[in-house]
Write an enzyme that holds these catalytic residues in place. Structure first.
Site, PDB file in Angstrom:
ATOM      1  N   ASN A 111      33.163  33.411  65.920  1.00 35.89           N
ATOM      2  CA  ASN A 111      34.247  33.959  65.097  1.00 35.89           C
ATOM      3  C   ASN A 111      33.924  34.086  63.611  1.00 35.89           C
ATOM      4  OD1 ASN A 111      34.360  31.187  64.900  1.00 35.89           O
ATOM      5  ND2 ASN A 111      36.583  31.047  65.061  1.00 35.89           N
TER       6      ASN A 111
ATOM      7  N   ARG B 188      27.421  26.614  57.068  1.00 38.23           N
ATOM      8  CA  ARG B 188      28.127  25.339  56.918  1.00 38.23           C
ATOM      9  C   ARG B 188      27.342  24.204  57.565  1.00 38.23           C
ATOM     10  NH1 ARG B 188      34.539  25.144  58.370  1.00 38.23           N
ATOM     11  NH2 ARG B 188      33.916  24.607  60.471  1.00 38.23           N
TER      12      ARG B 188
ATOM     13  N   LYS C 169      21.506  27.458  67.773  1.00 35.81           N
ATOM     14  CA  LYS C 169      21.842  28.393  68.844  1.00 35.81           C
ATOM     15  C   LYS C 169      23.127  29.113  68.445  1.00 35.81           C
ATOM     16  CE  LYS C 169      24.310  28.290  72.487  1.00 35.81           C
ATOM     17  NZ  LYS C 169      24.809  29.656  72.250  1.00 35.81           N
TER      18      LYS C 169
ATOM     19  N   ALA D 155      26.179  31.926  68.858  1.00 39.10           N
ATOM     20  CA  ALA D 155      26.898  32.451  70.023  1.00 39.10           C
ATOM     21  C   ALA D 155      26.197  33.721  70.499  1.00 39.10           C
ATOM     22  CB  ALA D 155      28.338  32.752  69.646  1.00 39.10           C
TER      23      ALA D 155
ATOM     24  N   GLY E  16      33.112  24.878  68.256  1.00 38.86           N
ATOM     25  CA  GLY E  16      33.526  25.689  69.396  1.00 38.86           C
ATOM     26  C   GLY E  16      34.716  25.042  70.074  1.00 38.86           C
ATOM     27  N   SER E  17      34.862  25.315  71.343  1.00 36.45           N
ATOM     28  CA  SER E  17      36.056  24.854  72.045  1.00 36.45           C
ATOM     29  C   SER E  17      35.959  23.367  72.390  1.00 36.45           C
ATOM     30  CB  SER E  17      36.246  25.680  73.316  1.00 36.45           C
ATOM     31  OG  SER E  17      35.083  25.600  74.102  1.00 36.45           O
TER      32      SER E  17
ATOM     33  N   GLU F  69      33.295  20.228  65.653  1.00 39.33           N
ATOM     34  CA  GLU F  69      34.409  20.997  65.075  1.00 39.33           C
ATOM     35  C   GLU F  69      35.011  21.774  66.233  1.00 39.33           C
ATOM     36  OE1 GLU F  69      35.443  20.799  62.037  1.00 39.33           O
ATOM     37  OE2 GLU F  69      33.769  19.914  60.947  1.00 39.33           O
ATOM     38  N   LEU F  70      36.146  21.284  66.743  1.00 41.21           N
ATOM     39  CA  LEU F  70      36.627  21.808  68.023  1.00 41.21           C
ATOM     40  C   LEU F  70      37.911  22.629  67.848  1.00 41.21           C
ATOM     41  CD1 LEU F  70      35.805  18.591  70.059  1.00 41.21           C
ATOM     42  CD2 LEU F  70      34.348  20.567  69.609  1.00 41.21           C
TER      43      LEU F  70
ATOM     44  N   GLU G  23      45.722  27.335  72.634  1.00 40.63           N
ATOM     45  CA  GLU G  23      45.185  27.945  71.418  1.00 40.63           C
ATOM     46  C   GLU G  23      45.221  29.460  71.634  1.00 40.63           C
ATOM     47  OE1 GLU G  23      41.086  26.934  70.592  1.00 40.63           O
ATOM     48  OE2 GLU G  23      41.413  27.129  68.430  1.00 40.63           O
TER      49      GLU G  23
ATOM     50  N   SER H  55      40.701  26.620  53.546  1.00 37.72           N
ATOM     51  CA  SER H  55      39.295  26.190  53.619  1.00 37.72           C
ATOM     52  C   SER H  55      38.559  26.450  52.311  1.00 37.72           C
ATOM     53  CB  SER H  55      38.576  26.932  54.743  1.00 37.72           C
ATOM     54  OG  SER H  55      39.247  26.707  55.955  1.00 37.72           O
TER      55      SER H  55
HETATM   56  P1  NAD Z   1      32.832  28.143  72.942  1.00 35.45           P
HETATM   57  O1  NAD Z   1      33.050  26.671  73.021  1.00 35.45           O
HETATM   58  O2  NAD Z   1      32.982  28.933  74.163  1.00 35.45           O
HETATM   59  O3  NAD Z   1      31.386  28.468  72.381  1.00 35.45           O
HETATM   60  C1  NAD Z   1      30.905  27.950  71.169  1.00 35.45           C
HETATM   61  C2  NAD Z   1      29.397  27.901  71.225  1.00 35.45           C
HETATM   62  O4  NAD Z   1      29.014  26.990  72.236  1.00 35.45           O
HETATM   63  C3  NAD Z   1      28.714  29.225  71.587  1.00 35.45           C
HETATM   64  O5  NAD Z   1      27.503  29.300  70.887  1.00 35.45           O
HETATM   65  C4  NAD Z   1      28.460  29.064  73.072  1.00 35.45           C
HETATM   66  O6  NAD Z   1      27.380  29.846  73.521  1.00 35.45           O
HETATM   67  C5  NAD Z   1      28.102  27.607  73.118  1.00 35.45           C
HETATM   68  N1  NAD Z   1      28.214  26.957  74.410  1.00 35.45           N
HETATM   69  C6  NAD Z   1      29.108  27.158  75.402  1.00 35.45           C
HETATM   70  N2  NAD Z   1      28.846  26.325  76.434  1.00 35.45           N
HETATM   71  C7  NAD Z   1      27.777  25.580  76.070  1.00 35.45           C
HETATM   72  C8  NAD Z   1      27.020  24.550  76.703  1.00 35.45           C
HETATM   73  N3  NAD Z   1      27.320  24.083  77.912  1.00 35.45           N
HETATM   74  N4  NAD Z   1      25.979  24.029  76.026  1.00 35.45           N
HETATM   75  C9  NAD Z   1      25.649  24.463  74.786  1.00 35.45           C
HETATM   76  N5  NAD Z   1      26.322  25.426  74.152  1.00 35.45           N
HETATM   77  C10 NAD Z   1      27.383  25.972  74.787  1.00 35.45           C
HETATM   78  O7  NAD Z   1      33.805  28.635  71.780  1.00 35.45           O
HETATM   79  P2  NAD Z   1      33.958  30.125  71.221  1.00 35.45           P
HETATM   80  O8  NAD Z   1      34.808  30.885  72.170  1.00 35.45           O
HETATM   81  O9  NAD Z   1      32.655  30.685  70.805  1.00 35.45           O
HETATM   82  O10 NAD Z   1      34.771  29.805  69.876  1.00 35.45           O
HETATM   83  C11 NAD Z   1      36.125  29.608  69.881  1.00 35.45           C
HETATM   84  C12 NAD Z   1      36.458  28.133  69.831  1.00 35.45           C
HETATM   85  O11 NAD Z   1      35.813  27.527  68.732  1.00 35.45           O
HETATM   86  C13 NAD Z   1      37.930  27.886  69.613  1.00 35.45           C
HETATM   87  O12 NAD Z   1      38.362  26.837  70.411  1.00 35.45           O
HETATM   88  C14 NAD Z   1      38.004  27.502  68.151  1.00 35.45           C
HETATM   89  O13 NAD Z   1      39.107  26.722  67.806  1.00 35.45           O
HETATM   90  C15 NAD Z   1      36.732  26.774  67.969  1.00 35.45           C
HETATM   91  N6  NAD Z   1      36.348  26.758  66.572  1.00 35.45           N
HETATM   92  C16 NAD Z   1      36.467  25.593  65.895  1.00 35.45           C
HETATM   93  C17 NAD Z   1      36.142  25.548  64.565  1.00 35.45           C
HETATM   94  C18 NAD Z   1      36.261  24.272  63.808  1.00 35.45           C
HETATM   95  O14 NAD Z   1      35.688  24.191  62.739  1.00 35.45           O
HETATM   96  N7  NAD Z   1      36.962  23.275  64.313  1.00 35.45           N
HETATM   97  C19 NAD Z   1      35.685  26.693  63.913  1.00 35.45           C
HETATM   98  C20 NAD Z   1      35.572  27.891  64.639  1.00 35.45           C
HETATM   99  C21 NAD Z   1      35.909  27.888  65.981  1.00 35.45           C
END
Ligand code: NAD
Length: 499
Positions: free
Chosen positions: A169, A177, A192, A194, A246-247, A268-269, A399, A459
């Site tokens: 995103n 960061r 790595k 996305a 990520g999530s 950071e979830l 979310e 932020s």
């Molecule tokens: P995601 O968790 O699907 O993916 C994030 C990253 O993790 C990607 O690079 C993906 O390829 C990787 N990934 C997925 N499965 C993995 C595994 N098993 N092993 C290693 N890497 C893996 O999330 P997304 O859809 O890309 O992003 C959206 C999510 O991220 C939302 O939940 C959002 O709230 C969160 N987010 C959090 C912050 C924060 O700072 N807290 C900032 C931005 C986004």
């Protein structure tokens, strides 16, 4: 301009400005992407067209990246803070110099409006400048042993090889960061990005190399096999740290993997941010703030306002104001003129918006604007306002990650705080009120890592960003963000003649 046929409305879908298309095509042509036997396509979410193909690394290649980064890291850790700071500063200057190209690339691979992509470049580059400044600040302390007989000297050391995993995103900011504090602390990194948005990382890391970062110090592993990557790399004894954005679901998987290797872990979830508007709020500021907190990045932000709670006395005026603003948001290609809302990242996101709206309406919510699917090859969904959303609707607990403002109403401050905290997430919260006591009391009561008070975009590189509860571990940005890449050690120096 094309017209939305699918929904039967006249919502316009703005087309890309042809001048910008020419400009971004040139940026893509000049990308220096590494070669590799297997590759995968990166798509433009506004059109579905292929932008470029990048290497699709397998787990063995990910381990090669660990080997290269580790070797380069030994020399980097031995360089002086000033040396590292000067290189980071040059990297910052190069990002600023190439800001427009980076913004075009972000829009092309991720979809956000160009004006927002420019904002991301400012925000993302700020982390590089901040850590260029921060790395030369003294990190140790000297204390006397309280009972006498010794002096305690604390020192900081780089934590070691850091694996960084970023979401799609904010393709630049999520990378800088993490990379900037890791480099500032003296750590080598394997990143790595996305699979949906790896191009900005390649571009930014090329600039880092031009700035003087040793070639192998930052390894990019683009791959469609994310779990193969983490299962190969995180158990490796040379790896000492994982930083993930990520999530929450994926974060938990990574924490389990990290546990076996006892990795320092920063997470950071996901979020489910409450935004509270009290009767004594400045209406215009509340509407503008809620719009920004909801619509930035098309709602695809972890700190996006997810549940909007409005006090009864101001609710009708607020809903009217926000509806008017949301309905006016021009939807289209992020490279179009005056566009306020680009495509969502993929088709699944559009389906999810549809389902959330249908479910909320089924539970009694009313649609004030939007809510329907838009035509076109890209993944578009209009800015949508739902009023009287019940807490039982799916949208109140998931979310959203899209441009839907879900509004609920409340009577008292205590009730608002209780409902705001009724979630396992705790990343961001927002409070709108002109009463200073209330603003601070409510901010204190919210179980979130950050609170926007009378503003929707809280932020900043100088602020410690991060979540409570299941929204994460650790902080990014500010001095705290550097701590995440450092070990604190102490020497106890025995001293004669002290008590
Ligand atoms: P995601 O968790 O699907 O993916 C994030 C990253 O993790 C990607 O690079 C993906 O390829 C990787 N990934 C997925 N499965 C993995 C595994 N098993 N092993 C290693 N890497 C893996 O999330 P997304 O859809 O890309 O992003 C959206 C999510 O991220 C939302 O939940 C959002 O709230 C969160 N987010 C959090 C912050 C924060 O700072 N807290 C900032 C931005 C986004």
């Amino acid at each position: 301009m094309t017209t939305d046929l699918d929904s039967g409305t006249n919502t316009p879908l703005a087309d890309a400005n042809p001048r910008r298309v020419v400009a971004v095509d040139a940026v893509v042509r000049n990308l220096q992407l590494p070669s590799g036997p297997r590759r995968f396509d990166v798509l433009n979410p506004a059109t579905g067209d292929v932008v470029a193909a990048v290497p699709d690394a397998d787990p063995a290649e990910a381990l090669d990246a660990v080997t290269l980064a580790e070797a380069a890291g030994r020399d980097w850790a031995a360089r002086t803070p000033r040396h590292r700071a000067d290189i980071l500063r040059r990297w910052y200057d190069l990002i600023v110099e190439h800001a427009e190209d980076i913004a075009l690339l972000i829009t092309r691979e991720m979809g956000k409006p160009l004006a927002e992509a420019r904002g991301e470049v400012t925000y993302g580059s700020d982390f590089v400048r901040w850590y260029a400044e921060e790395t030369v600040r003294p990190g140790g302390t000297v204390r006397d042993v309280p009972a006498g007989g010794g002096t305690l000297l604390t020192r900081r050391a780089p934590v070691g090889l850091s694996v960084l995993i970023t979401p799609w995103n904010f393709p630049l900011a999520m990378a800088t960061r993490k990379i900037a504090p890791a480099l500032a602390a003296g750590c080598p990194v394997v990143i790595k990005p996305a699979a949906l948005t790896p191009l900005t990382t390649y571009y930014a890391v090329n600039l880092a190399r031009r700035a003087g970062v040793p070639d192998d110090l930052i390894q990019i592993v683009s791959t469609t096999n994310a779990s193969g990557f983490s299962e190969a790399v995180l158990p490796d004894p040379r790896v000492r740290k994982v930083s993930f954005t990520g999530s929450t679901g994926v974060g938990k998987v990574l924490l389990r993997l990290a546990a076996d290797n006892v990795l320092r872990s920063s997470m950071e979830l996901g979020g489910n941010a409450p935004l509270l508007v009290f009767d004594d709020a400045d209406l215009e500021r509340a509407v503008d703030g809620a719009y920004a907190a909801k619509m930035r990045n098309g709602g695809q932000s972890c700190i996006a306002a997810n549940r909007i709670y409005v006090q009864d006395g101001i609710a009708d005026a607020f809903v009217e104001g926000l509806t008017e603003k949301m309905a006016a948001a021009l939807v289209g290609d992020g490279l179009a003129d005056n566009v306020a809302l680009g495509p969502l990242i993929d088709g699944r996101a559009v389906t999810s918006m549809r389902q959330l709206v249908d479910n909320a309406v089924g539970h009694g919510a009313t649609v004030r604007t939007g809510g329907h699917t838009l035509a076109g090859a890209g993944h578009f969904f209009p800015a949508t306002v739902l009023d009287h959303v019940p807490a039982t609707a799916d949208i109140s607990s998931s979310e959203i990650f899209g441009p839907i403002a879900a509004i609920q109403r409340f009577r008292t401050e205590a009730e608002a705080v209780r409902r705001a905290n009724a979630t396992e997430f705790g990343l961001a919260g927002y409070v709108f009120t002109d009463n200073l006591d209330r603003a601070l009391n409510v901010a204190d009561a919210l179980e979130t890592g950050l609170v926007g008070i009378n503003q929707g975009v809280p932020s900043n590189a100088a602020a410690p960003f991060g979540g409570m509860k299941q929204s994460g571990l650790g902080r990014e940005g500010s001095a705290e963000g550097l701590d995440e890449y450092q070990e604190v050690r102490f020497y106890n120096i025995a001293r004669r003649g002290t008590h």
